[in-house]
Design a protein around this motif. Structure first.
Motif, PDB file in Angstrom:
ATOM      1  N   ASN A 181     -28.993  22.742 -59.377  1.00 47.23           N
ATOM      2  CA  ASN A 181     -28.867  21.334 -59.015  1.00 47.23           C
ATOM      3  C   ASN A 181     -27.586  21.022 -58.261  1.00 47.23           C
ATOM      4  O   ASN A 181     -27.455  19.987 -57.646  1.00 47.23           O
ATOM      5  CB  ASN A 181     -28.926  20.457 -60.269  1.00 47.23           C
ATOM      6  N   ILE A 182     -26.620  21.929 -58.345  1.00 45.58           N
ATOM      7  CA  ILE A 182     -25.364  21.657 -57.660  1.00 45.58           C
ATOM      8  C   ILE A 182     -24.723  22.969 -57.267  1.00 45.58           C
ATOM      9  O   ILE A 182     -24.814  23.960 -57.984  1.00 45.58           O
ATOM     10  CB  ILE A 182     -24.399  20.848 -58.560  1.00 45.58           C
ATOM     11  N   SER A 183     -24.132  23.021 -56.126  1.00 48.68           N
ATOM     12  CA  SER A 183     -23.506  24.230 -55.629  1.00 48.68           C
ATOM     13  C   SER A 183     -21.998  24.134 -55.795  1.00 48.68           C
ATOM     14  O   SER A 183     -21.393  23.147 -55.414  1.00 48.68           O
ATOM     15  CB  SER A 183     -23.849  24.440 -54.153  1.00 48.68           C
ATOM     16  N   LEU A 184     -21.419  25.163 -56.385  1.00 49.97           N
ATOM     17  CA  LEU A 184     -19.969  25.184 -56.571  1.00 49.97           C
ATOM     18  C   LEU A 184     -19.275  26.131 -55.608  1.00 49.97           C
ATOM     19  O   LEU A 184     -18.078  26.309 -55.669  1.00 49.97           O
ATOM     20  CB  LEU A 184     -19.634  25.610 -58.003  1.00 49.97           C
ATOM     21  N   SER A 185     -20.051  26.803 -54.742  1.00 56.20           N
ATOM     22  CA  SER A 185     -19.409  27.722 -53.814  1.00 56.20           C
ATOM     23  C   SER A 185     -18.728  26.936 -52.705  1.00 56.20           C
ATOM     24  O   SER A 185     -19.191  25.889 -52.285  1.00 56.20           O
ATOM     25  CB  SER A 185     -20.436  28.684 -53.215  1.00 56.20           C
ATOM     26  N   CYS A 186     -17.625  27.475 -52.260  1.00 57.52           N
ATOM     27  CA  CYS A 186     -16.816  26.764 -51.269  1.00 57.52           C
ATOM     28  C   CYS A 186     -17.182  27.191 -49.861  1.00 57.52           C
ATOM     29  O   CYS A 186     -17.279  28.361 -49.566  1.00 57.52           O
ATOM     30  CB  CYS A 186     -15.336  27.050 -51.526  1.00 57.52           C
ATOM     31  N   GLN A 187     -17.392  26.251 -48.998  1.00 57.07           N
ATOM     32  CA  GLN A 187     -17.757  26.552 -47.629  1.00 57.07           C
ATOM     33  C   GLN A 187     -16.557  26.960 -46.785  1.00 57.07           C
ATOM     34  O   GLN A 187     -16.699  27.241 -45.604  1.00 57.07           O
ATOM     35  CB  GLN A 187     -18.439  25.329 -47.004  1.00 57.07           C
ATOM     36  N   ARG A 188     -15.366  26.971 -47.375  1.00 58.25           N
ATOM     37  CA  ARG A 188     -14.180  27.408 -46.635  1.00 58.25           C
ATOM     38  C   ARG A 188     -14.217  28.909 -46.400  1.00 58.25           C
ATOM     39  O   ARG A 188     -13.537  29.419 -45.542  1.00 58.25           O
ATOM     40  CB  ARG A 188     -12.906  27.035 -47.393  1.00 58.25           C
ATOM     41  N   CYS A 189     -14.978  29.621 -47.228  1.00 57.48           N
ATOM     42  CA  CYS A 189     -15.059  31.070 -47.091  1.00 57.48           C
ATOM     43  C   CYS A 189     -16.019  31.372 -45.938  1.00 57.48           C
ATOM     44  O   CYS A 189     -17.226  31.467 -46.131  1.00 57.48           O
ATOM     45  CB  CYS A 189     -15.562  31.675 -48.391  1.00 57.48           C
ATOM     46  N   THR A 190     -15.525  31.457 -44.715  1.00 55.03           N
ATOM     47  CA  THR A 190     -16.381  31.511 -43.541  1.00 55.03           C
ATOM     48  C   THR A 190     -16.497  32.891 -42.927  1.00 55.03           C
ATOM     49  O   THR A 190     -17.392  33.117 -42.107  1.00 55.03           O
ATOM     50  CB  THR A 190     -15.863  30.540 -42.479  1.00 55.03           C
ATOM     51  N   VAL A 191     -15.599  33.807 -43.241  1.00 55.78           N
ATOM     52  CA  VAL A 191     -15.666  35.156 -42.687  1.00 55.78           C
ATOM     53  C   VAL A 191     -15.479  36.174 -43.801  1.00 55.78           C
ATOM     54  O   VAL A 191     -14.973  35.857 -44.873  1.00 55.78           O
ATOM     55  CB  VAL A 191     -14.594  35.371 -41.592  1.00 55.78           C
ATOM     56  N   MET A 192     -15.884  37.405 -43.510  1.00 52.71           N
ATOM     57  CA  MET A 192     -15.792  38.467 -44.500  1.00 52.71           C
ATOM     58  C   MET A 192     -15.619  39.796 -43.782  1.00 52.71           C
ATOM     59  O   MET A 192     -15.768  39.896 -42.558  1.00 52.71           O
ATOM     60  CB  MET A 192     -17.057  38.499 -45.362  1.00 52.71           C
ATOM     61  N   ALA A 193     -15.312  40.822 -44.545  1.00 49.65           N
ATOM     62  CA  ALA A 193     -15.179  42.171 -44.000  1.00 49.65           C
ATOM     63  C   ALA A 193     -16.539  42.837 -43.942  1.00 49.65           C
ATOM     64  O   ALA A 193     -17.360  42.686 -44.837  1.00 49.65           O
ATOM     65  CB  ALA A 193     -14.229  42.995 -44.870  1.00 49.65           C
ATOM     66  N   SER A 194     -16.766  43.591 -42.867  1.00 48.71           N
ATOM     67  CA  SER A 194     -18.065  44.231 -42.686  1.00 48.71           C
ATOM     68  C   SER A 194     -17.948  45.347 -41.661  1.00 48.71           C
ATOM     69  O   SER A 194     -17.059  45.343 -40.806  1.00 48.71           O
ATOM     70  CB  SER A 194     -19.098  43.199 -42.219  1.00 48.71           C
ATOM     71  N   TRP A 195     -18.840  46.325 -41.770  1.00 47.04           N
ATOM     72  CA  TRP A 195     -19.014  47.331 -40.726  1.00 47.04           C
ATOM     73  C   TRP A 195     -20.218  46.939 -39.893  1.00 47.04           C
ATOM     74  O   TRP A 195     -21.306  46.702 -40.429  1.00 47.04           O
ATOM     75  CB  TRP A 195     -19.214  48.722 -41.326  1.00 47.04           C
ATOM     76  N   VAL A 196     -20.058  46.863 -38.587  1.00 49.91           N
ATOM     77  CA  VAL A 196     -21.119  46.393 -37.704  1.00 49.91           C
ATOM     78  C   VAL A 196     -21.257  47.330 -36.504  1.00 49.91           C
ATOM     79  O   VAL A 196     -20.403  48.189 -36.263  1.00 49.91           O
ATOM     80  CB  VAL A 196     -20.840  44.958 -37.207  1.00 49.91           C
ATOM     81  N   ILE A 197     -22.343  47.128 -35.768  1.00 46.10           N
ATOM     82  CA  ILE A 197     -22.493  47.761 -34.462  1.00 46.10           C
ATOM     83  C   ILE A 197     -22.754  46.653 -33.440  1.00 46.10           C
ATOM     84  O   ILE A 197     -23.396  45.649 -33.744  1.00 46.10           O
ATOM     85  CB  ILE A 197     -23.629  48.803 -34.441  1.00 46.10           C
TER      86      ILE A 197
END
Length: 472
Positions: free
Chosen positions: A45-61
């Protein structure tokens, strides 16, 4: 009165009042009075996650090619829940499969792009940057509104379909019907080795082959490529269901497959496999993980007109679509499978193709077998998050004896501090506080800042302000 006011404001603006509340499980606690303010919250019913967390570490191609196309980034877009049945998972461990190497090289790109955007609605037609990795074991960070069987803090495992962003990343999004509760007896690293190979074998044996715990007892099973990820799982599953297993592998893997329960072992390097199989009774089921010329002669070792089935995991479907396009590729594939099925049916045997199928329900069944001790993970080697290119090279070398696992959580602190191959960035932890001391074993004091980072009781991380620029 003040505490109640703070709580109400917190529900509308976590950023403004993040320092006033501490999330402990699903209880809100006032730090000034240390008193519980409300009853447990309903996560859906309610979200407590913060939308400030916009980027993360990752391996990409960023393009298809050899191993040098792998790139580490600290600025991969943080995953977002788009549908109410999705969850965000904090990845603790992942593992590699041959499909990851093939996808890095461009295998299946045309078909997978159609699956990603069938109506061509996206403004950009590119799938890049693309994260590889299909297996995940971790902790749920947030649930969509329609997710009822899971909640934040649950330890889960899953195999993410290849048309979605992969798991060699801090976080990943999965559908609720793709995940399952992790077996209690396994660590995250052990659990990450099983989902993709387990679901692939389950699809071939149970859904396509029609075998189960009620009808498998006493049946003779032949497995080609028995020492790989799918093969080692298939051996254990067939033995758990009472089957008699003959495994085809090299001599140096014979000890492993016998330990897993194989009754007979055929060394493909010691002589002609067909001649060696002629010494044994015919089989009720063949699982082919090798393909190629094996498909031409191996069905002859099935019992004719008895319902015996040959199932191969090596199919031309994605190659046809890549080469001919979607329409012509699917037509060619249909003609091929139809022709072969009729040809073998006339000989009294069933011919089938099998594919990986994501299924949380099937993972539930596999988890029961794991917790009962009937199936064990087979891990060949564990790599840290900073060693992902090395892990790809190891898998690409072939002759696997189990799974290649990537440990994200325990290696992430050192990865941030020391940088990654292919990246010139170095992170000063005092300026980029990611973890508290208790979150990552070995992290020195002072690497976390309570005013910037807030942890819930199950270890998730919510960034209360954007991190500073990464210094070079």
């Amino acid at each position: 009165m003040h505490c109640q006011l703070y709580l109400k404001m917190h529900l509308f603006s976590r950023r403004a009042y993040s320092g006033l509340l501490f999330s402990q499980g699903s209880m809100a606690i006032c730090l000034r009075s240390s008193k519980s303010l409300i009853k447990p919250l309903l996560y859906r019913n309610i979200s407590l996650s913060c939308q400030r967390c916009t980027v993360m570490a990752s391996w990409v191609i960023d393009r298809y090619g050899r191993n040098d196309v792998l790139r580490f980034t600290n600025n991969m877009m943080f995953p977002v829940i788009h549908f109410p049945n999705e969850v965000i998972i904090k990845v603790h461990a992942a593992s590699l499969n041959p499909i990851d190497v093939n996808m890095r090289n461009g295998y299946g790109a045309a078909a997978l792009n159609v699956k990603r955007d069938p109506l061509k609605l996206k403004s950009t037609r590119s799938e890049f940057p693309l994260t590889l990795g299909r297996d995940v074991s971790g902790v749920i960070m947030e649930c969509g509104l329609n997710v009822s069987y899971f909640k934040p803090g649950d330890e889960v495992w899953a195999a993410i379909p290849p048309w979605k962003q992969g798991t060699i990343s801090e976080f990943v999004v999965a559908s609720g019907n793709e995940i399952s509760h992790k077996p209690k007896c396994l660590s995250h690293m052990e659990a990450a080795s099983l989902p993709y190979v387990g679901l692939t074998a389950w699809s071939a044996i149970n859904q396509i082959g029609g075998l189960n715990q009620d009808n498998c007892s006493g049946k003779r099973i032949l497995i080609f490529g028995a020492s790989g990820g799918v093969g080692t799982f298939a051996i254990q599953l067939m033995k758990a269901w009472g089957g008699h297993v003959t495994a085809v592998c090299s001599q140096d893997a014979s000890t492993l497959v016998k330990k897993l329960g194989a009754d007979d072992v055929i060394d493909y390097k010691s002589g002609d496999v067909a001649e060696q199989l002629k010494m044994l009774p015919l089989f009720d089921f063949i699982l082919d993980n090798v393909g190629g010329p094996t498909e031409n002669w191996s069905p002859d070792f099935l019992k004719k007109w008895s319902g015996a089935t040959y199932v191969t995991l090596v199919t031309p479907f994605l190659l046809n679509v890549d080469r001919l396009g979607v329409a012509d590729g699917m037509l060619q594939t249909g003609v091929t499978i139809g022709t072969k099925a009729v040809k073998h049916l006339c000989k009294g045997i069933h011919y089938r193709w099998a594919f990986f199928t994501p299924s949380g329900q099937s993972l539930d069944e596999i988890a029961k077998l794991v917790d009962s001790g009937k199936i064990q993970p087979v891990v060949e080697q564990v790599f840290s998050f900073s060693e992902v290119p090395k892990a790809f090279l190891r898998l690409e070398g072939g002759h696997a004896r189990g799974k290649t696992v990537i440990n994200l959580v325990h290696s992430y602190y050192n990865a941030l501090k020391n940088g990654h191959p292919g990246s010139d960035q170095r992170v000063h932890l005092a300026q980029y506080p990611i973890f508290r001391q208790w979150s990552i074993p070995g992290a020195p004091e002072g690497t976390g800042n309570p005013q910037v980072i807030q942890h819930c009781s199950y270890g998730c991380i919510y960034c209360m302000s954007p991190p500073p620029p990464l210094p070079l």
